[in-house]
Enzyme design. Structure first.
Site, mmCIF file in Angstrom:
data_model
loop_
_atom_site.group_PDB
_atom_site.id
_atom_site.type_symbol
_atom_site.label_atom_id
_atom_site.label_comp_id
_atom_site.label_asym_id
_atom_site.label_seq_id
_atom_site.Cartn_x
_atom_site.Cartn_y
_atom_site.Cartn_z
ATOM 1 N N HIS A 76 0.786 -1.237 0.000
ATOM 2 C CA HIS A 76 0.000 0.000 0.000
ATOM 3 C C HIS A 76 0.816 1.284 0.000
ATOM 4 O O HIS A 76 0.239 2.365 -0.008
ATOM 5 C CB HIS A 76 -0.942 0.031 1.207
ATOM 6 C CG HIS A 76 -2.127 -0.877 1.078
ATOM 7 N ND1 HIS A 76 -3.319 -0.472 0.531
ATOM 8 C CD2 HIS A 76 -2.293 -2.175 1.431
ATOM 9 C CE1 HIS A 76 -4.176 -1.485 0.553
ATOM 10 N NE2 HIS A 76 -3.575 -2.524 1.090
ATOM 11 N N LYS A 99 -8.901 13.980 3.679
ATOM 12 C CA LYS A 99 -8.015 12.815 3.746
ATOM 13 C C LYS A 99 -7.169 13.005 4.993
ATOM 14 O O LYS A 99 -7.173 14.082 5.595
ATOM 15 C CB LYS A 99 -7.128 12.726 2.493
ATOM 16 C CG LYS A 99 -6.389 14.027 2.175
ATOM 17 C CD LYS A 99 -5.658 13.992 0.845
ATOM 18 C CE LYS A 99 -6.569 14.032 -0.350
ATOM 19 N NZ LYS A 99 -6.442 12.839 -1.183
ATOM 20 N N LYS A 144 0.595 14.481 1.240
ATOM 21 C CA LYS A 144 -0.694 14.808 0.618
ATOM 22 C C LYS A 144 -0.824 16.308 0.335
ATOM 23 O O LYS A 144 -1.759 16.746 -0.329
ATOM 24 C CB LYS A 144 -1.839 14.311 1.509
ATOM 25 C CG LYS A 144 -1.882 12.775 1.617
ATOM 26 C CD LYS A 144 -2.952 12.314 2.604
ATOM 27 C CE LYS A 144 -2.938 10.811 2.836
ATOM 28 N NZ LYS A 144 -3.599 10.067 1.737
ATOM 29 N N THR A 162 -8.464 6.558 -2.907
ATOM 30 C CA THR A 162 -9.808 6.049 -3.215
ATOM 31 C C THR A 162 -10.834 7.172 -3.042
ATOM 32 O O THR A 162 -11.884 7.150 -3.699
ATOM 33 C CB THR A 162 -10.187 4.854 -2.317
ATOM 34 O OG1 THR A 162 -9.799 5.141 -0.975
ATOM 35 C CG2 THR A 162 -9.484 3.589 -2.786
ATOM 36 N N LYS A 176 -14.360 8.433 -5.237
ATOM 37 C CA LYS A 176 -15.674 8.766 -4.661
ATOM 38 C C LYS A 176 -16.157 10.119 -5.171
ATOM 39 O O LYS A 176 -17.325 10.286 -5.528
ATOM 40 C CB LYS A 176 -15.591 8.751 -3.128
ATOM 41 C CG LYS A 176 -15.337 7.355 -2.574
ATOM 42 C CD LYS A 176 -14.869 7.358 -1.119
ATOM 43 C CE LYS A 176 -14.324 5.973 -0.764
ATOM 44 N NZ LYS A 176 -13.664 5.933 0.554
#
Length: 842
Positions: free
Chosen positions: A378, A569, A575, A677, A681
Site C-alpha cells: 500500500h 483525507k 498529501k 480512493t 468517490k
C-alpha cells in the site's frame, strides 16, 4: 400548481431504494414494535431516540439472519474455495442504511417509521461509526467485503475488534484535540459473540528442539474471542462474515503462580492480556515499532489461522468430525490475502503450524504456504515500511524468529544461485537488515512467502517493480501484478447520493449498481439538456443540504452558489494540504488587491485527522484554522472566499461532504500516493478533480478523458530529475512574488497576530527540508486553479465535464477490483447468481 413534495414523499419516489409493499410495511411495523417492547424494561416506559434506533436495527437484522445461516450452509455443502482477507483495519462506518440498501428495504422501513411518527434519518443518526481504521487501507477492506459478498465469493474478513477505534477529533482554539472513541458504549446490534470458537494465542516462552520436532513451551496464553458481523451482498441473498477477535485473559491467568495475598492484583492484571484488542494504533502511513502493535499483529494472525485450518479440516455443515487431513489440498481450498505487511506473521505462523504441529516436511509446508498467501503493498514511503527489531521478536515470538531465519537462509541460497558473486544483492534482498540494530523487513518476508504481490494502481505497481522491489522483480517477475483499487457503488453512490443514482437509473436502468461499466452509456447524454439540468440540480440540492449541516455545526454562513472546493483525507506532508493553503492565501491576496473584480466564489473545505504524535501534521491543521480565522472575518472578501476545517472527518461525514463537492483536491507529490480512493468517490459523485499524475488519478484521467480533469505539476520523472539536480525551495521563493508574499505572511504572523512566530517551523520546513517539493508545483497549481475558476463560470460546460467523469467511473468499482483478485490471484470465479431467499422453499 401542485405544492412541492415533502422530503418523505420525494424519497418514496426513488426506485433504487426498493419497493415498499403494504404487507412488508405491516410486518416491519409489527417487528419494530416487538423489538421496542423487549428493549423497554419495566422501569422505563418512555422510549428514547436510541431505543427506536435499536428497535429498527434489530428489525433489519432479522432480515439478515436467515440469509446469513443459509449462505454459510450453502458454503459447507458446496465446499468452494474460500478467501480470507486479513487486515488490521476495517473502516466500516455505519451499518443500518447500507444493510437496507443491500436488502432493498429502504423505502419500506422509511414508510413504516413514518407511519409510526418517526423520522428514519433521525434514527440513522443515532448509530456510531465503526471506526476500526485510519483511512484508505481500512476503508478499502470495507469496500472489498461489500464486493466479495455481491460477487458471491465465499469470503471472510478477519481483523481485531478494537474497543476504541480511531479517535474523535475536536478542534479547540484551532488545535486538534483527541478523545477516545467509545463506540461500543451502548452496545453493537450488528455483532454476535461466538464464544464456542474461542482460540488460544501464545506469546513469549522458549523453544525446545527435540528428535520429533520443535516445541514452543512456557508461553503466556491469551484467548481470542470472535465476534461475527454479517456482510450482505447487493440483493443476491448472500451474507458473508466479518470475524473480529477480542482478547480475553484465561481464567487461570496469573493465578497458578500468584504469591500469598496476590489474588486481587492477579485479577487486576487480566487487563494486561486484554489490552491487546483495546485500541487501534492511529498512524496512517507511519511505522511505530511498539511491542503492543506486534502483539496485535500476531494475535489476529494466530487466531485466524487456527480458524482457517479448523474450517479446512471439517467438511459437512454443523459437523466437527475431522474429515480432511491432506494439507497439499490447502491452496485449492484456501486463499489468504494480506492487506499490507501488518498480517505478515501469517507466513511464519502457517509454517509453524504445518511443520511443528502437522509434521509436514519444510519443503511441502513452504510450497503450500507460498501457493496460499498473497500480499498487497500500500505504500512506498520508507517511514511506513514495517521493520521489526530482531530482539523484540526473539523475546515475544522465539519460534517465529527461528522460522524467519530459516526462510531467509533458503531464500538467500536461491539468490546466490541466481546471481553468483553479487554480495550487495544478497544484502539488499535479505529479510534481515544488518545495519545498526538488526531488523526484519516484513515486506521482503511477504514477497518471498507469497505467490502474488500487487500494488494498488498502475503507476504504483510500476514504481514497486522499478524501485523498492526491483531486485525481487528481477528474480521472480511472475509474482508481480497490479490491482487498481475501487470503491463500492452501493455505499458511495446509491446510499450517499440517491438523487444522482435515481436520475442515472431513469436514463440507463438500475443494472449499473451491480455492473458499474454501464455508466459508459451516459456518454450518450452529455449534450442532453434535460440530463445536464438534472445533474446540476442534484448537485445544488446536495450543496444546500450540506450547507445547512455546516451552518448548524460551524456557525459559518455558506454561500451555496460558491464552488465547494474540498480536500478530505488524513493530514500528511506528502498529501500536501500546505499546497492547498498556499493557493487559498494567493487567492485571498488577489481578491484584496482587486476587490471589485468578478471573482469566482469559493468555499474551501479541508478535513482530516493528524496522527497524535505527528507534530508537523498538527501544525498544518493549526495553520488551516488560522487562515480561516483571518479570511472568514475579512469584510472585503465577504462570501467570495471562505475556509472551513471539517472537524472529525470520518466515513459518515464523507457520505455527506462528497456528494456536495464541486472540486476534488488530489494534489500529492507524484510517486507518493499509492492509489487514493477518495479521488474515485468524488468522481462518481459529480465533482471535477484537480490533481497530479499520481496514484489512480492517472487512470481516472485516462477513463474520463484528459480534457475533463485538471492535471498539473511534475510527473514522476520530473520529480526524479529534480532529486538528481537538487531541489532548492529558495529559487521558487525568490522567483515567484505571490509565493514569496504568502510565505512571508505565514512567517510574519499575518495569520497569527497574537503569536507571530507560531508557524516558523512550517516555513522553515518548506524553505529548507521539504521532501515533497511543495514550491516546485506551486506555479502550475495556481495556473490550473485559474482554469478551474474560468470553467466554473460556465455551468453548462462544467456539468458536461462532470457527466464525462461519471461516465468514466466504471473501472473504479471495487467489484472490478475484486473480480480481478479472484481470477488472477485467488483462482476463484465471481458469480452474479442469486441464492434463494430464506422464504423460498427448496
Amino acid at each position: 400548481m401542485s405544492k412541492p413534495l415533502s422530503d418523505h414523499d420525494r424519497k418514496k419516489q426513488i426506485s433504487v431504494r426498493g419497493l415498499a409493499g403494504v404487507e412488508n410495511i405491516t410486518d416491519l411495523k409489527q417487528n419494530f414494535n416487538r423489538h421496542l417492547h423487549f428493549t423497554l424494561v419495566k422501569d422505563r416506559n418512555v422510549a428514547t431516540k436510541r431505543d427506536y434506533y435499536f428497535a429498527l436495527a434489530h428489525t433489519v437484522r432479522d432480515h439478515l439472519v436467515g440469509r446469513w445461516i443459509r449462505t454459510q450452509q450453502h458454503y459447507y455443502e458446496k465446499d468452494p474455495k474460500r478467501v480470507y482477507y486479513i487486515s488490521l483495519e476495517f473502516y466500516m462506518g455505519r451499518t443500518l442504511q447500507n444493510t437496507m440498501v443491500n436488502l432493498a428495504l429502504e423505502n419500506a422501513c422509511d414508510e413504516a417509521m413514518y407511519q409510526l411518527g418517526l423520522d428514519m434519518e433521525d434514527l440513522e443518526d443515532m448509530e456510531e461509526d465503526a471506526g476500526l481504521g485510519n483511512g484508505g487501507l481500512g476503508r478499502l477492506a470495507a469496500c472489498f467485503l461489500d464486493s466479495m459478498a455481491s460477487l458471491g465469493l465465499a469470503a471472510y474478513g478477519y481483523g481485531i475488534r478494537y474497543e476504541f477505534g480511531i479517535f474523535n477529533q475536536r478542534i479547540v482554539n484551532g488545535w486538534q484535540v483527541e478523545e477516545a472513541d467509545d463506540w461500543l458504549r451502548y452496545g453493537n446490534p450488528w455483532e454476535k459473540a461466538r464464544p464456542e470458537y474461542m482460540r488460544p494465542v501464545h506469546f513469549y516462552g522458549r523453544t525446545e528442539h527435540q528428535p520429533d520436532g520443535v516445541k514452543w513451551v512456557d508461553t503466556q496464553v491469551v484467548l481470542a474471542l470472535p465476534y461475527d458481523t454479517p456482510v450482505p451482498g447487493y440483493r443476491n441473498n448472500v451474507v458473508n462474515t466479518m470475524r473480529l477477535w477480542s482478547a480475553k485473559a484465561p481464567c487461570e491467568f496469573n493465578l497458578k503462580d500468584f504469591n500469598v495475598g496476590g489474588y486481587i492484583q492477579a485479577v487486576l492484571d487480566r487487563n494486561l492480556a486484554e489490552n491487546i484488542s483495546r485500541v487501534l494504533y492511529p498512524n496512517d502511513n507511519f511505522f511505530e515499532g511498539k511491542e503492543l502493535r506486534l502483539k496485535q499483529e500476531y494475535f489476529v494472525v494466530s487466531a485466524t489461522l487456527q480458524d482457517i485450518i479448523r474450517r479446512f479440516k471439517v467438511s459437512k455443515f454443523g459437523s466437527r468430525e475431522v474429515a480432511r487431513t491432506d494439507f497439499s489440498k490447502l491452496p485449492d481450498k484456501v486463499a489468504i490475502q494480506l492487506n499490507d505487511t501488518h498480517p505478515a506473521m501469517a507466513i511464519p505462523e502457517l509454517m509453524r503450524v504445518l511443520v511443528d504441529n502437522e509434521k509436514l516436511s519444510w519443503e511441502s509446508a513452504w510450497d503450500i504456504c507460498v501457493r496460499t498467501c498473497a500480499y498487497t503493498n500500500h505504500t512506498v514511503l520508507p517511514e511506513a515500511l514495517e521493520r521489526w527489531p530482531v530482539d523484540l521478536f526473539s523475546h515475544l515470538l522465539p519460534r517465529h524468529l527461528e522460522i524467519v531465519f530459516e526462510i531467509n537462509r533458503r531464500h538467500l541460497e536461491k539468490v546466490a544461485a541466481a546471481f553468483p558473486g553479487d554480495v550487495d544483492r544478497l544484502r539488499r534482498m535479505s529479510l534481515i537488515e544488518e545495519e545498526g540494530q538488526k531488523r526484519i523487513n516484513m515486506a521482503h518476508l511477504c514477497i518471498v512467502g507469497s505467490h502474488a504481490v500487487n500494488g494498488v494502481a498502475r503507476i504504483h505497481s510500476d514504481i514497486l517493480k522499478a524501485t523498492i522491489f526491483k531486485d525481487f522483480y528481477e528474480m521472480e517477475p511472475h509474482k508481480f501484478q497490479n490491482k487498481t483499487n475501487g470503491i463500492t457503488p452501493r455505499r458511495w453512490l446509491v446510499m450517499c447520493n440517491p438523487g444522482l443514482a435515481e436520475i442515472i437509473a431513469e436514463r440507463i436502468g438500475e443494472d449499473f449498481i451491480r455492473d458499474l461499466d454501464q455508466l459508459q452509456r451516459l456518454r450518450d447524454f452529455v449534450n442532453d439538456e434535460a440530463f445536464i439540468r438534472d445533474v446540476a440540480k442534484v448537485k445544488q440540492e446536495n450543496k444546500l443540504k450540506f450547507a445547512v449541516h455546516l451552518e448548524e455545526h460551524y456557525k459559518v454562513k455558506i454561500n451555496p452558489n460558491s464552488m465547494f472546493d474540498v480536500q478530505v483525507k488524513r493530514i500528511h506532508e506528502y498529501k500536501r494540504q500546505l499546497l492547498n493553503c498556499l493557493h487559498i492565501i494567493t487567492y485571498y491576496n488577489r481578491i484584496k488587491r482587486e476587490p471589485n473584480k468578478q471573482w469566482t466564489p469559493r468555499t474551501v473545505m479541508i478535513g482530516g485527522k493528524a496522527a497524535p504524535g505527528y507534530h508537523t501534521a498538527k501544525m498544518i491543521i493549526r495553520l488551516i484554522t488560522a487562515i480561516g480565522e483571518v479570511i472568514n472575518h475579512d469584510p472585503v472578501v465577504g462570501d467570495r472566499l471562505k475556509v472551513i476545517f471539517l472537524e472529525n472527518y470520518r466515513v459518515t461525514l464523507a457520505e455527506k461532504a462528497i456528494p456536495a463537492s464541486d472540486l476534488s483536491e488530489q494534489i500529492s507529490t507524484a510517486g507518493t500516493e499509492a492509489s487514493g480512493t477518495g479521488n474515485m468517490k468524488f468522481m462518481l459523485n459529480g465533482a471535477l478533480t484537480i490533481g497530479t499524475m499520481d496514484g489512480a488519478n492517472v487512470e481516472m484521467a485516462e477513463e474520463a478523458g484528459e480534457d475533463n480533469i485538471f492535471i498539473f505539476g511534475m510527473r514522476v520523472d520530473d520529480v526524479d530529475a529534480l532529486d538528481k539536480k537538487g531541489y532548492h525551495a529558495e529559487e521558487y521563493y525568490n522567483r515567484l512574488p505571490e509565493l514569496k508574499q504568502a510565505i512571508d505572511q505565514i512567517a510574519g504572523g499575518f495569520f497569527s497576530p497574537k503569536q507571530p512566530d507560531l508557524f516558523k517551523e512550517i516555513v522553515n520546513m518548506l524553505m529548507h527540508h521539504d521532501r515533497f517539493k511543495v514550491f516546485a508545483d506551486y506555479e502550475d497549481y495556481i495556473k490550473c486553479q485559474e482554469k478551474v475558476n474560468a470553467l466554473y463560470k460556465n455551468p453548462k460546460e462544467w456539468t458536461k465535464k462532470v457527466i464525462y467523469n461519471i461516465a468514466g467511473c466504471g473501472k473504479f468499482s471495487s467489484d472490478r477490483t475484486i473480480a480481478q483478485y479472484a481470477r488472477e490471484i485467488w483462482g476463484m470465479e465471481p458469480t452474479l447468481e442469486k441464492l434463494p431467499a430464506p422464504d423460498d422453499k427448496q
